[in-house]
Scaffold this active site. Structure first.
Site, PDB file in Angstrom:
ATOM      1  N   TYR A 114       0.817  -1.215   0.000  1.00  0.00           N
ATOM      2  CA  TYR A 114       0.000   0.000   0.000  1.00  0.00           C
ATOM      3  C   TYR A 114       0.856   1.273   0.000  1.00  0.00           C
ATOM      4  O   TYR A 114       0.326   2.366   0.185  1.00  0.00           O
ATOM      5  CB  TYR A 114      -0.949   0.012   1.197  1.00  0.00           C
ATOM      6  CG  TYR A 114      -2.361  -0.393   0.833  1.00  0.00           C
ATOM      7  CD1 TYR A 114      -3.112   0.354  -0.073  1.00  0.00           C
ATOM      8  CD2 TYR A 114      -2.946  -1.534   1.366  1.00  0.00           C
ATOM      9  CE1 TYR A 114      -4.400  -0.010  -0.421  1.00  0.00           C
ATOM     10  CE2 TYR A 114      -4.239  -1.914   1.023  1.00  0.00           C
ATOM     11  CZ  TYR A 114      -4.952  -1.144   0.126  1.00  0.00           C
ATOM     12  OH  TYR A 114      -6.233  -1.502  -0.223  1.00  0.00           O
ATOM     13  N   HIS A 125       2.584   6.273  -2.998  1.00  0.00           N
ATOM     14  CA  HIS A 125       2.734   7.720  -3.085  1.00  0.00           C
ATOM     15  C   HIS A 125       2.676   8.276  -4.506  1.00  0.00           C
ATOM     16  O   HIS A 125       2.309   9.449  -4.688  1.00  0.00           O
ATOM     17  CB  HIS A 125       4.049   8.148  -2.408  1.00  0.00           C
ATOM     18  CG  HIS A 125       4.006   8.026  -0.913  1.00  0.00           C
ATOM     19  ND1 HIS A 125       4.758   7.123  -0.210  1.00  0.00           N
ATOM     20  CD2 HIS A 125       3.271   8.699   0.014  1.00  0.00           C
ATOM     21  CE1 HIS A 125       4.511   7.238   1.078  1.00  0.00           C
ATOM     22  NE2 HIS A 125       3.611   8.183   1.252  1.00  0.00           N
TER      23      HIS A 125
END
Length: 604
Positions: free
Chosen positions: A377, A380
């Site tokens: 996860y 960015h």
């Protein structure tokens, strides 16, 4: 023990799925075969990729408060008592689990964490964004939503200021400090100091592991009390109903690392949604007091967030026809939404009628989010550098901003000068970045934290995976029974990237970091991130529902109320946005998914 581990039919399904995925690939199969293959892969991952770090000796583990009868039907602030027989499971302060065997957790010595290429070199040469690469099938609410979810799911906690990692820099590096310092992840306070040498490293999650909307409601009783008004179950709305945050500077979340405008918008929207749910419940059940309205409202709001993430956000970012169907099946089963709305559950099977309302199952391993889930996860690149903030009624430009202008305390100034409706419209009509190489936000490579510490988040992301013992790319794939890359040309269909990666990693493909390999991959049709990352989602996206009794056996009218379950059924991200910002109706007209690009005002 779950039948997934024992029944002959499931072993056959798993065997066929492994064969088809390895020989053809799930994404290249016709829809029915693709669905069957994903189902079989999920079963395989449940069997082989859930590992319990609580088996490692621990001391000073967090103790739940004494049980109360109300815990049977209410979520606790810290996540305890979700499993009534194992009340500590998943509570705040407990360990992250793993999706890899514990004996495969890599060491976190300086030689490993700072090995060549060091994280800063990877950041500069492979991750730096020269030209913005957009994900055109989605809008920037995708990025805002993801961080909003992450604030509920996991945090390793504030880094200690002592013993930073020191990253040596090349002579031509413009970084203002030599060497670069990256703070360490906090140690596990429950680790036994007398554990034998070689005991795998562990960390704890300072949030609860459950999908319980703790980013709205807090993770402690004190935080929860501070958020509540004490009337009709509602939460405080700060600054003329713009944001649900206190104005006390000491409690100002805008000074917490990672705060930005997108997070503030989502926080405010779903705090308002909680209050709208409480109004709805008060009208339906006028005899309910503040406590009852709050507790039912929290359950309903958390479930609505989980539904939106499952059937809207995730299908938007991995919009392959097979994954869209599979994700809808997670919530409604193969019977589908229409059958669910008409008849409710028609089978005990999650395949037929979905996970919500089914049986609770931990698949033989106590529930926890995992370090591998955290690693995949790290997305960015979704964040844009440049933001054109525009009016919803006529699309005129109100302000051009950099990400620096909408991050930290600066975000509050933007909220105070531009209406929330216009800000949501701007996010809905701007594309996020694609999760790929050479697309890391420039601002985040020179991010000044609220404490004044300068940080390269791209280098930090690389270092974190190494520090936390997450395997490098090829080993990660092996542990998921995926074919590793034999050559750099196998990593990517971009020959230039293959050469760049080979140069940075000095020809050693086994050293390629997980994020670099995932960012380099050729993406399945409709995907905004890699297939390797998706393998962890196949397992963990459903596990977060399967293990949570409030999404399974306690997902009932007796616990949620009939009005509450209907609210969840009837609502979506589109309806939430329109309830609180009806001026967005034109922008959202005709959209089946609020995370797809919105209609631009003035364009036919």
């Amino acid at each position: 023990m779950s039948s997934y581990r024992t029944s002959l039919p499931w072993r056959i399904v798993v065997g066929i799925a492994d064969y088809l995925d390895a020989r053809i690939g799930w994404d290249k199969l016709p829809l029915p075969l693709g669905l069957g293959t994903l189902l079989g892969l999920r079963v395989r991952y449940r069997q082989e990729n859930l590992h319990d770090t609580n088996k490692i000796p621990a001391v000073n583990v967090p103790e739940p408060v004494p049980p109360k009868d109300s815990f049977k039907v209410n979520r606790t602030a810290d996540g305890s008592y979700n499993d009534l027989d194992q009340p500590r499971m998943g509570m705040a302060g407990t360990r992250f689990g793993r999706n890899i065997p514990l004996d495969k957790i890599a060491s976190a010595t300086p030689a490993d964490v700072l090995s060549e290429p060091n994280p800063r070199k990877v950041s500069r040469e492979l991750l730096t964004r020269d030209t913005f690469i957009s994900a055109d099938s989605v809008n920037s609410l995708v990025a805002a939503w993801l961080q909003f979810m992450v604030r509920d799911w996991f945090s390793h906690g504030p880094s200690p200021t002592d013993r930073p990692w020191t990253v040596p820099l090349m002579d031509d590096d413009p970084w203002p400090e030599q060497p670069m310092q990256i703070m360490r992840t906090p140690d596990d306070p429950t680790r036994d100091p007398h554990a034998p040498a070689g005991t795998p490293d562990t960390r704890v999650n300072v949030f609860s592991h459950w999908w319980d909307a703790s980013q709205i409601y807090g993770s402690t009783e004190d935080e929860q009390r501070a958020m509540r008004t004490g009337e009709l179950g509602k939460l405080h709305l700060w600054d003329d109903e713009r944001m649900p945050f206190p104005s006390d500077p000491a409690k100002d979340p805008s000074r917490v690392p990672g705060f930005w405008l997108g997070l503030a918008l989502m926080q405010g929207l779903f705090t308002r949604e909680h209050n709208a749910i409480c109004d709805h419940l008060h009208a339906a059940y006028p005899e309910w007091d503040d406590e009852e309205l709050f507790e039912r409202g929290r359950l309903i709001n958390a479930a609505l967030l989980a539904k939106i993430h499952t059937v809207e956000w995730t299908p938007a970012v991995i919009s392959h026809p097979t994954t869209v169907t599979a994700l809808h099946t997670n919530w409604w089963g193969l019977a589908g939404e229409r059958v669910h709305d008409l008849f409710g559950r028609i089978s005990k099977s999650e395949v037929v009628s979905g996970i919500p309302g089914g049986e609770t199952d931990h698949y033989g391993v106590p529930y926890a989010l995992t370090e591998e889930f955290v690693a995949v996860y790290r997305m960015h690149p979704l964040i844009r550098d440049d933001w054109e903030l525009r009016a919803a009624n006529d699309n005129t430009t109100l302000r051009n901003a950099s990400f620096r202008d909408i991050a930290g305390p600066e975000a509050l100034k933007v909220l105070g000068s531009i209406s929330t409706t216009d800000l949501l419209y701007s996010f809905g009509t701007l594309h996020p970045g694609l999760v790929t190489l050479h697309n890391f936000p420039k601002f985040l490579q020179e991010y000044e934290r609220p404490d004044g510490h300068l940080q390269d988040l791209a280098a930090t992301d690389i270092l974190r995976s190494r520090e936390l013992g997450v395997p490098r790319y090829n080993e990660f794939r092996r542990l998921l029974r995926l074919k590793p890359a034999a050559r750099f040309d196998d990593l990517t269909d971009n020959p230039q990237w293959a050469k760049q990666i080979s140069k940075v990693y000095e020809g050693d493909i086994e050293k390629v970091d997980l994020s670099v390999g995932m960012f380099a991959e050729k993406l399945p049709k409709g995907f905004a991130f890699s297939d390797t990352a998706f393998r962890i989602f196949i397992l963990m996206a459903s596990r977060r529902l399967n293990s949570d009794r409030f999404f399974t056996e306690y997902y009932t009218p007796e616990v949620y109320s009939k009005a509450g379950l209907k609210w969840i059924d009837d609502n979506s991200m589109v309806s939430v946005l329109l309830r609180h910002h009806p001026e967005l109706r034109t922008a959202l007209t005709g959209l089946g998914n609020a995370f797809a690009p919105w209609n631009v005002a003035g364009q036919e």
